[in-house]
Design a protein around this motif. Sequence first.
Motif, PDB file in Angstrom:
ATOM      1  N   ASN A  37      -5.070 -17.004 -10.028  1.00  0.00           N
ATOM      2  CA  ASN A  37      -5.600 -18.109  -9.234  1.00  0.00           C
ATOM      3  C   ASN A  37      -5.025 -19.434  -9.700  1.00  0.00           C
ATOM      4  O   ASN A  37      -4.704 -20.299  -8.880  1.00  0.00           O
ATOM      5  N   LEU A  38      -4.886 -19.620 -10.998  1.00  0.00           N
ATOM      6  CA  LEU A  38      -4.298 -20.853 -11.513  1.00  0.00           C
ATOM      7  C   LEU A  38      -2.880 -21.042 -10.985  1.00  0.00           C
ATOM      8  O   LEU A  38      -2.519 -22.119 -10.510  1.00  0.00           O
ATOM      9  N   ILE A  39      -2.076 -19.988 -11.037  1.00  0.00           N
ATOM     10  CA  ILE A  39      -0.700 -20.075 -10.552  1.00  0.00           C
ATOM     11  C   ILE A  39      -0.683 -20.380  -9.055  1.00  0.00           C
ATOM     12  O   ILE A  39       0.108 -21.197  -8.586  1.00  0.00           O
ATOM     13  N   GLU A  40      -1.584 -19.774  -8.298  1.00  0.00           N
ATOM     14  CA  GLU A  40      -1.663 -20.041  -6.860  1.00  0.00           C
ATOM     15  C   GLU A  40      -1.994 -21.512  -6.605  1.00  0.00           C
ATOM     16  O   GLU A  40      -1.361 -22.168  -5.776  1.00  0.00           O
ATOM     17  N   VAL A  41      -2.968 -22.050  -7.322  1.00  0.00           N
ATOM     18  CA  VAL A  41      -3.374 -23.445  -7.150  1.00  0.00           C
ATOM     19  C   VAL A  41      -2.234 -24.386  -7.532  1.00  0.00           C
ATOM     20  O   VAL A  41      -1.954 -25.361  -6.825  1.00  0.00           O
ATOM     21  N   LEU A  42      -1.540 -24.098  -8.633  1.00  0.00           N
ATOM     22  CA  LEU A  42      -0.409 -24.931  -9.050  1.00  0.00           C
ATOM     23  C   LEU A  42       0.697 -24.917  -7.995  1.00  0.00           C
ATOM     24  O   LEU A  42       1.291 -25.966  -7.699  1.00  0.00           O
ATOM     25  N   CYS A  43       0.954 -23.770  -7.408  1.00  0.00           N
ATOM     26  CA  CYS A  43       1.963 -23.669  -6.346  1.00  0.00           C
ATOM     27  C   CYS A  43       1.534 -24.464  -5.122  1.00  0.00           C
ATOM     28  O   CYS A  43       2.345 -25.185  -4.520  1.00  0.00           O
ATOM     29  N   GLU A  44       0.269 -24.355  -4.732  1.00  0.00           N
ATOM     30  CA  GLU A  44      -0.231 -25.106  -3.582  1.00  0.00           C
ATOM     31  C   GLU A  44      -0.099 -26.605  -3.819  1.00  0.00           C
ATOM     32  O   GLU A  44       0.309 -27.348  -2.920  1.00  0.00           O
ATOM     33  N   GLU A  45      -0.428 -27.064  -5.027  1.00  0.00           N
ATOM     34  CA  GLU A  45      -0.322 -28.483  -5.350  1.00  0.00           C
ATOM     35  C   GLU A  45       1.130 -28.960  -5.289  1.00  0.00           C
ATOM     36  O   GLU A  45       1.409 -30.043  -4.781  1.00  0.00           O
ATOM     37  N   GLU A  46       2.047 -28.157  -5.789  1.00  0.00           N
ATOM     38  CA  GLU A  46       3.461 -28.531  -5.764  1.00  0.00           C
ATOM     39  C   GLU A  46       3.997 -28.562  -4.335  1.00  0.00           C
ATOM     40  O   GLU A  46       4.770 -29.451  -3.969  1.00  0.00           O
ATOM     41  N   LEU A  47       3.596 -27.612  -3.507  1.00  0.00           N
ATOM     42  CA  LEU A  47       4.018 -27.616  -2.100  1.00  0.00           C
ATOM     43  C   LEU A  47       3.464 -28.824  -1.360  1.00  0.00           C
ATOM     44  O   LEU A  47       4.161 -29.437  -0.548  1.00  0.00           O
ATOM     45  N   GLU A  48       2.220 -29.179  -1.640  1.00  0.00           N
ATOM     46  CA  GLU A  48       1.622 -30.365  -1.021  1.00  0.00           C
ATOM     47  C   GLU A  48       2.401 -31.616  -1.429  1.00  0.00           C
ATOM     48  O   GLU A  48       2.694 -32.477  -0.597  1.00  0.00           O
ATOM     49  N   ARG A  49       2.772 -31.703  -2.692  1.00  0.00           N
ATOM     50  CA  ARG A  49       3.554 -32.846  -3.182  1.00  0.00           C
ATOM     51  C   ARG A  49       4.929 -32.887  -2.514  1.00  0.00           C
ATOM     52  O   ARG A  49       5.400 -33.947  -2.100  1.00  0.00           O
ATOM     53  N   ALA A  50       5.571 -31.731  -2.360  1.00  0.00           N
ATOM     54  CA  ALA A  50       6.889 -31.654  -1.720  1.00  0.00           C
ATOM     55  C   ALA A  50       6.811 -32.064  -0.251  1.00  0.00           C
ATOM     56  O   ALA A  50       7.711 -32.729   0.262  1.00  0.00           O
ATOM     57  N   ARG A  51       5.743 -31.678   0.423  1.00  0.00           N
ATOM     58  CA  ARG A  51       5.573 -32.082   1.825  1.00  0.00           C
ATOM     59  C   ARG A  51       5.357 -33.590   1.926  1.00  0.00           C
ATOM     60  O   ARG A  51       5.936 -34.258   2.774  1.00  0.00           O
ATOM     61  N   LYS A  52       4.515 -34.116   1.052  1.00  0.00           N
ATOM     62  CA  LYS A  52       4.219 -35.544   1.039  1.00  0.00           C
ATOM     63  C   LYS A  52       5.481 -36.358   0.783  1.00  0.00           C
ATOM     64  O   LYS A  52       5.689 -37.406   1.399  1.00  0.00           O
ATOM     65  N   ASP A  53       6.338 -35.880  -0.101  1.00  0.00           N
ATOM     66  CA  ASP A  53       7.578 -36.587  -0.460  1.00  0.00           C
ATOM     67  C   ASP A  53       8.707 -36.336   0.542  1.00  0.00           C
ATOM     68  O   ASP A  53       9.799 -36.864   0.385  1.00  0.00           O
TER      69      ASP A  53
END
Length: 59
Positions: A37-53
Amino acid sequence: MVSSVVTAKKRMSLYLDEALKSDLERLAKIRKRSLSNLIEVLCEEELERARKDGELKDA
C-alpha cells in the motif's frame, strides 16, 4: 497458512536494492500501512505531481 485476497488490482513484481526495501518497510510500519500500500500511495503521489507539472498528460 495461505490467504487469498479478492481484489481488482493487478499484481506486479519489482526488484529493489536491499537498503531501499528496508527503508520502505520501516516507513510503511511508521505510517501503519502495508509495504504494498505504501508503494501504491507513493506511485499515485508521483503521478499526480507529474500531471501537475505537465510531464504526464491524461490519455
